[in-house]
Write a protein that holds these residues in place. Structure first.
Motif, PDB file in Angstrom:
ATOM      1  N   THR A  51       0.840  -1.204   0.000  1.00 54.78           N
ATOM      2  CA  THR A  51       0.000   0.000   0.000  1.00 54.78           C
ATOM      3  C   THR A  51       0.869   1.246   0.000  1.00 54.78           C
ATOM      4  OG1 THR A  51      -1.461  -1.296   1.391  1.00 54.78           O
ATOM      5  CG2 THR A  51      -2.052   0.984   1.083  1.00 54.78           C
ATOM      6  N   LEU A  52       1.985   1.195   0.772  1.00 57.33           N
ATOM      7  CA  LEU A  52       2.892   2.344   0.802  1.00 57.33           C
ATOM      8  C   LEU A  52       3.519   2.560  -0.573  1.00 57.33           C
ATOM      9  CD1 LEU A  52       4.349   4.504   2.461  1.00 57.33           C
ATOM     10  CD2 LEU A  52       6.091   2.814   2.991  1.00 57.33           C
ATOM     11  N   LEU A  53       3.940   1.434  -1.195  1.00 63.84           N
ATOM     12  CA  LEU A  53       4.581   1.543  -2.509  1.00 63.84           C
ATOM     13  C   LEU A  53       3.640   2.142  -3.549  1.00 63.84           C
ATOM     14  CD1 LEU A  53       6.703  -1.695  -2.982  1.00 63.84           C
ATOM     15  CD2 LEU A  53       7.463   0.651  -2.631  1.00 63.84           C
ATOM     16  N   ILE A  54       2.356   1.818  -3.440  1.00 62.83           N
ATOM     17  CA  ILE A  54       1.393   2.345  -4.418  1.00 62.83           C
ATOM     18  C   ILE A  54       0.882   3.709  -3.973  1.00 62.83           C
ATOM     19  CG2 ILE A  54      -0.842   1.918  -5.516  1.00 62.83           C
ATOM     20  CD1 ILE A  54      -0.218  -1.101  -5.126  1.00 62.83           C
ATOM     21  N   GLY A  55       0.672   3.873  -2.664  1.00 66.07           N
ATOM     22  CA  GLY A  55       0.053   5.107  -2.165  1.00 66.07           C
ATOM     23  C   GLY A  55       0.973   6.309  -2.238  1.00 66.07           C
ATOM     24  N   TYR A  56       2.289   6.084  -2.011  1.00 66.31           N
ATOM     25  CA  TYR A  56       3.204   7.230  -1.997  1.00 66.31           C
ATOM     26  C   TYR A  56       3.243   7.948  -3.344  1.00 66.31           C
ATOM     27  CZ  TYR A  56       6.920  10.028   0.022  1.00 66.31           C
ATOM     28  OH  TYR A  56       7.645  11.069   0.528  1.00 66.31           O
ATOM     29  N   PRO A  57       3.436   7.182  -4.445  1.00 64.69           N
ATOM     30  CA  PRO A  57       3.429   7.891  -5.741  1.00 64.69           C
ATOM     31  C   PRO A  57       2.102   8.596  -6.014  1.00 64.69           C
ATOM     32  CG  PRO A  57       4.304   5.687  -5.992  1.00 64.69           C
ATOM     33  CD  PRO A  57       3.778   5.775  -4.601  1.00 64.69           C
ATOM     34  N   ILE A  58       0.996   8.002  -5.568  1.00 63.81           N
ATOM     35  CA  ILE A  58      -0.297   8.656  -5.808  1.00 63.81           C
ATOM     36  C   ILE A  58      -0.351   9.982  -5.056  1.00 63.81           C
ATOM     37  CG2 ILE A  58      -2.785   8.477  -5.402  1.00 63.81           C
ATOM     38  CD1 ILE A  58      -2.561   5.480  -5.873  1.00 63.81           C
ATOM     39  N   ALA A  59       0.006   9.939  -3.757  1.00 62.63           N
ATOM     40  CA  ALA A  59      -0.038  11.173  -2.956  1.00 62.63           C
ATOM     41  C   ALA A  59       0.931  12.206  -3.516  1.00 62.63           C
ATOM     42  CB  ALA A  59       0.305  10.852  -1.502  1.00 62.63           C
ATOM     43  N   TYR A  60       2.106  11.740  -3.927  1.00 62.56           N
ATOM     44  CA  TYR A  60       3.108  12.664  -4.458  1.00 62.56           C
ATOM     45  C   TYR A  60       2.619  13.285  -5.762  1.00 62.56           C
ATOM     46  CZ  TYR A  60       7.716  14.515  -5.490  1.00 62.56           C
ATOM     47  OH  TYR A  60       8.768  15.356  -5.743  1.00 62.56           O
ATOM     48  N   GLY A  61       2.017  12.448  -6.607  1.00 64.17           N
ATOM     49  CA  GLY A  61       1.461  12.958  -7.860  1.00 64.17           C
ATOM     50  C   GLY A  61       0.379  13.988  -7.603  1.00 64.17           C
ATOM     51  N   MET A  62      -0.423  13.734  -6.564  1.00 61.08           N
ATOM     52  CA  MET A  62      -1.514  14.671  -6.270  1.00 61.08           C
ATOM     53  C   MET A  62      -0.987  16.047  -5.888  1.00 61.08           C
ATOM     54  SD  MET A  62      -4.068  12.143  -4.254  1.00 61.08           S
ATOM     55  CE  MET A  62      -5.101  13.339  -3.483  1.00 61.08           C
ATOM     56  N   ILE A  63       0.092  16.103  -5.092  1.00 57.64           N
ATOM     57  CA  ILE A  63       0.562  17.439  -4.692  1.00 57.64           C
ATOM     58  C   ILE A  63       1.335  18.124  -5.812  1.00 57.64           C
ATOM     59  CG2 ILE A  63       0.609  17.008  -2.196  1.00 57.64           C
ATOM     60  CD1 ILE A  63       3.851  17.179  -2.962  1.00 57.64           C
ATOM     61  N   ARG A  64       1.891  17.351  -6.732  1.00 53.00           N
ATOM     62  CA  ARG A  64       2.615  17.989  -7.827  1.00 53.00           C
ATOM     63  C   ARG A  64       1.694  18.324  -8.996  1.00 53.00           C
ATOM     64  NH1 ARG A  64       8.176  18.082  -6.904  1.00 53.00           N
ATOM     65  NH2 ARG A  64       8.049  19.756  -8.387  1.00 53.00           N
ATOM     66  N   ALA A  65       0.441  17.831  -8.952  1.00 55.57           N
ATOM     67  CA  ALA A  65      -0.503  18.133 -10.026  1.00 55.57           C
ATOM     68  C   ALA A  65      -0.910  19.605  -9.941  1.00 55.57           C
ATOM     69  CB  ALA A  65      -1.731  17.242  -9.894  1.00 55.57           C
ATOM     70  N   PRO A  66      -1.370  20.189 -11.066  1.00 53.31           N
ATOM     71  CA  PRO A  66      -1.850  21.579 -11.010  1.00 53.31           C
ATOM     72  C   PRO A  66      -2.923  21.742  -9.939  1.00 53.31           C
ATOM     73  CG  PRO A  66      -1.764  20.810 -13.276  1.00 53.31           C
ATOM     74  CD  PRO A  66      -1.446  19.640 -12.422  1.00 53.31           C
ATOM     75  N   LYS A  67      -2.917  22.903  -9.296  1.00 49.53           N
ATOM     76  CA  LYS A  67      -3.812  23.150  -8.159  1.00 49.53           C
ATOM     77  C   LYS A  67      -5.268  22.875  -8.496  1.00 49.53           C
ATOM     78  CE  LYS A  67      -2.410  25.459  -4.178  1.00 49.53           C
ATOM     79  NZ  LYS A  67      -1.106  26.086  -4.190  1.00 49.53           N
ATOM     80  N   ARG A  68      -5.698  23.218  -9.725  1.00 46.74           N
ATOM     81  CA  ARG A  68      -7.117  23.104 -10.055  1.00 46.74           C
ATOM     82  C   ARG A  68      -7.556  21.648 -10.154  1.00 46.74           C
ATOM     83  NH1 ARG A  68      -4.301  24.444 -14.591  1.00 46.74           N
ATOM     84  NH2 ARG A  68      -4.633  23.101 -16.393  1.00 46.74           N
ATOM     85  N   TRP A  69      -6.610  20.724 -10.292  1.00 45.49           N
ATOM     86  CA  TRP A  69      -6.968  19.306 -10.374  1.00 45.49           C
ATOM     87  C   TRP A  69      -7.074  18.667  -9.000  1.00 45.49           C
ATOM     88  CZ3 TRP A  69      -3.562  16.670 -14.699  1.00 45.49           C
ATOM     89  CH2 TRP A  69      -3.809  17.330 -15.920  1.00 45.49           C
ATOM     90  N   ARG A  70      -6.489  19.313  -8.001  1.00 41.52           N
ATOM     91  CA  ARG A  70      -6.304  18.621  -6.723  1.00 41.52           C
ATOM     92  C   ARG A  70      -7.609  18.158  -6.114  1.00 41.52           C
ATOM     93  NH1 ARG A  70      -1.589  21.689  -3.416  1.00 41.52           N
ATOM     94  NH2 ARG A  70      -0.038  21.555  -5.045  1.00 41.52           N
ATOM     95  N   PHE A  71      -8.621  19.035  -6.189  1.00 45.46           N
ATOM     96  CA  PHE A  71      -9.884  18.672  -5.563  1.00 45.46           C
ATOM     97  C   PHE A  71     -10.457  17.424  -6.236  1.00 45.46           C
ATOM     98  CE2 PHE A  71     -14.530  19.023  -5.242  1.00 45.46           C
ATOM     99  CZ  PHE A  71     -14.641  18.942  -3.865  1.00 45.46           C
ATOM    100  N   ALA A  72     -10.407  17.414  -7.583  1.00 48.95           N
ATOM    101  CA  ALA A  72     -10.931  16.265  -8.325  1.00 48.95           C
ATOM    102  C   ALA A  72     -10.164  14.990  -7.950  1.00 48.95           C
ATOM    103  CB  ALA A  72     -10.836  16.529  -9.820  1.00 48.95           C
TER     104      ALA A  72
END
Lengths: 390, 344
Positions: B140-161
């Motif tokens: 879960t950590l191996l999969i969850g970390y990239p997801i969380a990291y991708g979310m914060i590096r994504a453009p701000k307007r996408w974050r909520f979605a």
């Protein structure tokens, strides 16, 4: 070659000490060349076709209001942004393909950006470690800069255990320890209170002199820029308005924008009446008199010009001078600000225009002779009036 | 006793009366704000008159909470685990027995605990649960970390979605989502069908009713518990730190390991606990997706409780499970406190 400037500056033994002005020396090669650099973010032009040469050992300031593009220009020097057009050359080498982690340039961030999980020492050693410097040398160089910024007692503390001023020193030490070819400082003193800021300005100058590193500083504080800089570039809306030494910038501004941005100024509008020798005679209805300017370029009669006079160059008197038609404003004292060392007089001219004059309070008096609603005459030496065309 | 300097509002005066309760901290803040409401104020004043100080009241609230919702249920379970099974309602012997002449006898035995040690099924279940929980937390950590990291590096307007995409599956029943995996993983399920259509495999894979299906189920179900704390932690990170690292000569990949990862340790720890603890006691996922050979303590506990109707033994299993969880957490916290103190 590039060291000749240093040699000149250090030769204080010679009686007629030559001023260190590499930018006026055609043989001097610029350390950094910014050539026609433009940066666009979508439709917004943050930096608009800027060309600028910065020389080795300079303490160069980029000065302007927020949003003028100065930070963007600095970030392009660091490599965090790439120019949309133009080139940045460091020692003649094009930097456009070089990522930030390979540029021999270090930056001190406005937020300091200290690593919160590392202590002062490891923060400072970080950059050297990345370069694979051997451990004993890292220790020696870190100890050296810690000594320079006087943080010996705090070497093992983490950033959150330090005061704002101490953090600022750690950030400075961290960016200096790699001995970069150029140090970029983004509002380095912005977060400090006024007393500490003044003190740190002088420390920065000393460190710059000691290390001989070229400093490029971004600031919106004109006093700070005037204090520390060898030269200042005043920016507005992505363009450079004027690049000069602090004294030139203050005494010979090239536009109303610069005159107004650097210090206080009275600006009187008028039209060129005629030329008299190398002076201009300017008719100004705002001033209510003819203004005889200092030596200035020839301008056609009838051209609209602006006359800038610094408040401290105006002489305020209760008695009318012998000739009131030329270089003499008259009006009523509207407001007085007594600062102790100075008094500031706001005078309302007959045209309704407000001008400011400052007087050094050289005599020790409780009651100043000039008071509210007095009729006063303001005079100045002809070369105090600067002609501005825009 | 010094006079209170501020007497302007009654609230301020009473806050002072309440023993100068520490003005910092969430509970103290809540207490101070609640003091503005007359019923709470009267209640507090009454308690003060009875001799309780404001400070002890503030501290008492979380303890009362733990007492009511953690310690009391635990004691009930502990009590049942010491009993013996009988065919009665409830199906265990009472702890206290009234005997003649007004004497009360305590009837307790450690038989259930001894039995847990004798029968290898139980310790094997514990070990297998620990293994499955460890491996699935790691995955879960191996999969969850990239997801969380991708979310914060994504453009701000996408974050909520993106955040909603993580949270939305919660709005469907957990059971239904696990059942859906049966349809995906079974022999003639979507996954095998797709792989065979693509020509990657010729024979359908047996995934359902194996440990692999359990891992898939746990990772899928608990991924949001990993992503959300990591996201909350990473979002706070000052991105200029990465610029500073690059400026000092650190390549982006290395900067990730020496700056981003160390700074996200609190998020990693929180996420891992949030996944590991429920995964260890999980019984729905091994029951639906696992095979007969998949041993998990939650499943064992379930069959002990519902199939055997042996409440005392299943209570003993639950008590041991709790100890298996609580002891490492307490040790970990001690360690963290010690390192925090060493730093300060």
């Amino acid at each position: 070659m590039s060291d000749s400037g240093t040699a000149e500056r250090n030769s204080s033994t010679s009686a007629a000490r030559k001023r260190w002005e590499p930018w006026n020396d055609p043989n001097e090669r610029p350390h950094v060349q910014i050539a026609n650099v433009t940066k666009r973010f979508g439709d917004f032009v943050a930096v608009d076709n800027i060309s600028l040469d910065i020389y080795q050992r300079e303490f160069f300031s980029l000065l302007g209001p927020s949003g003028c593009g100065k930070t963007t220009l600095l970030r392009m020097l660091a490599g965090f942004e790439l120019p949309s057009d133009g080139q940045i050359l460091l020692e003649g080498e094009d930097m456009s393909g070089v990522p930030p982690y390979q540029r021999p340039v270090n930056m001190m961030f406005q937020s300091y950006a200290l690593f919160p999980h590392m202590n002062v020492e490891t923060n400072i050693a970080f950059g050297l470690k990345q370069d694979g410097v051997p451990k004993p040398e890292i220790e020696r160089r870190v100890a050296e800069v810690i000594d320079m910024v006087q943080l010996n007692a705090f070497a093992r503390r983490k950033p959150h255990q330090l005061s704002g001023g101490q953090r600022q020193r750690v950030a400075l030490a961290r960016s200096l320890v790699k001995k970069p070819k150029m140090l970029l400082l983004d509002e380095p003193l912005g977060a400090l209170d006024k007393n500490l800021r003044t003190q740190t300005q002088f420390e920065l100058m000393n460190i710059q002199e000691e290390t001989g590193i070229t400093f490029v500083i971004v600031t919106h504080d004109q006093e700070e820029a005037m204090t520390v800089s060898s030269r200042i570039a005043v920016m507005d809306h992505g363009k450079i308005v004027q690049v000069s030494t602090p004294a030139e910038l203050y005494e010979y501004p090239n536009s109303r924008y610069v005159a107004d941005f650097i210090g206080e100024v009275n600006i009187l509008e008028g039209r060129v009446a005629e030329r008299e020798g190398d002076h201009l005679l300017v008719q100004s209805s705002e001033a209510g008199c003819t203004i005889k300017t200092g030596p200035s370029a020839d301008e056609p009669a009838g051209r609209q010009v602006w006359i800038a006079i610094r408040p401290e160059k105006l002489n305020i008197a209760l008695q009318a001078p012998p000739e009131t038609g030329v270089n003499c404003l008259s009006g009523e004292v509207w407001d007085i600000g007594y600062l102790g060392n100075l008094s500031i007089y706001h005078v309302k001219l007959d045209s309704g225009k407000m001008v400011t004059a400052t007087q050094a309070n050289m005599a020790r008096l409780i009651e100043r002779p000039i008071t509210w609603e007095d009729r006063v005459y303001l005079t100045w030496a002809p070369d105090a009036a600067v002609v501005l065309l825009n | 006793m010094p006079e209170p300097t501020e007497k302007t509002t009654p609230g301020a005066k009473i806050a002072y009366l309440a023993g100068g309760a520490a003005s910092t901290g969430l509970i103290a803040g809540l207490h101070a704000r609640l003091l503005l409401f007359p019923p709470y104020r009267l209640f507090v004043l009454a308690l003060i008159r009875m001799g309780f100080s404001g400070r002890s009241l503030v501290i008492a609230v979380p303890y009362l909470w733990l007492l009511a919702f953690f310690l009391a249920p635990f004691l009930i379970v502990l009590k049942i685990s010491l009993a013996e099974v009988v065919i009665a309602q409830p199906p265990y012997t009472p702890l206290f027995v009234f005997i003649e002449d007004g004497f009360i006898a305590i009837q307790a035995s450690l038989d259930n605990y001894l039995f847990l040690m004798e029968d290898s099924l139980y310790w094997k279940s514990y070990l297998s649960s620990l293994r499955i929980a460890f491996i699935s937390t790691g995955l879960t950590l191996l999969i969850g970390y990239p997801i969380a990291y991708g979310m914060i590096r994504a453009p701000k307007r996408w974050r909520f979605a993106l955040l909603m995409m993580v949270i939305l599956p919660f709005w469907t029943s957990f059971l239904i989502r696990v059942y859906a995996w049966i349809g995906i993983l079974k022999k003639e399920g979507l996954l095998n069908l797709a792989l065979m259509q693509l020509g990657i495999i010729s024979e359908p894979l047996t995934i359902l009713n194996t440990d692999i299906a359990v891992y898939i189920g746990i990772v899928y179900s608990y991924l949001p518990f990993m992503v959300l704390p990591l996201y909350a932690n990473l979002e706070k990170m000052d991105l200029s730190l990465l610029e500073a690292a690059a400026d000092l000569g650190c390549r982006p990949i290395k900067a990730f390991w020496v700056v981003t990862v160390p700074l996200s340790v609190p998020g990693i720890v929180a996420g891992c606990f949030l996944v590991f603890i429920p995964a260890l006691g999980e019984f729905v996922i091994p029951d639906l997706l696992g095979g007969s050979q998949t041993l998990m303590i939650g499943k064992t506990l379930w069959s002990e409780f519902f199939n055997n109707r042996d409440w005392p033994l299943s209570s003993a299993v639950a008590v041991i499970l709790l100890l298996v969880l609580v002891i490492p957490i307490v040790l970990f916290q001690r360690m963290q406190e010690r390192s925090a103190r060493a730093e300060a």
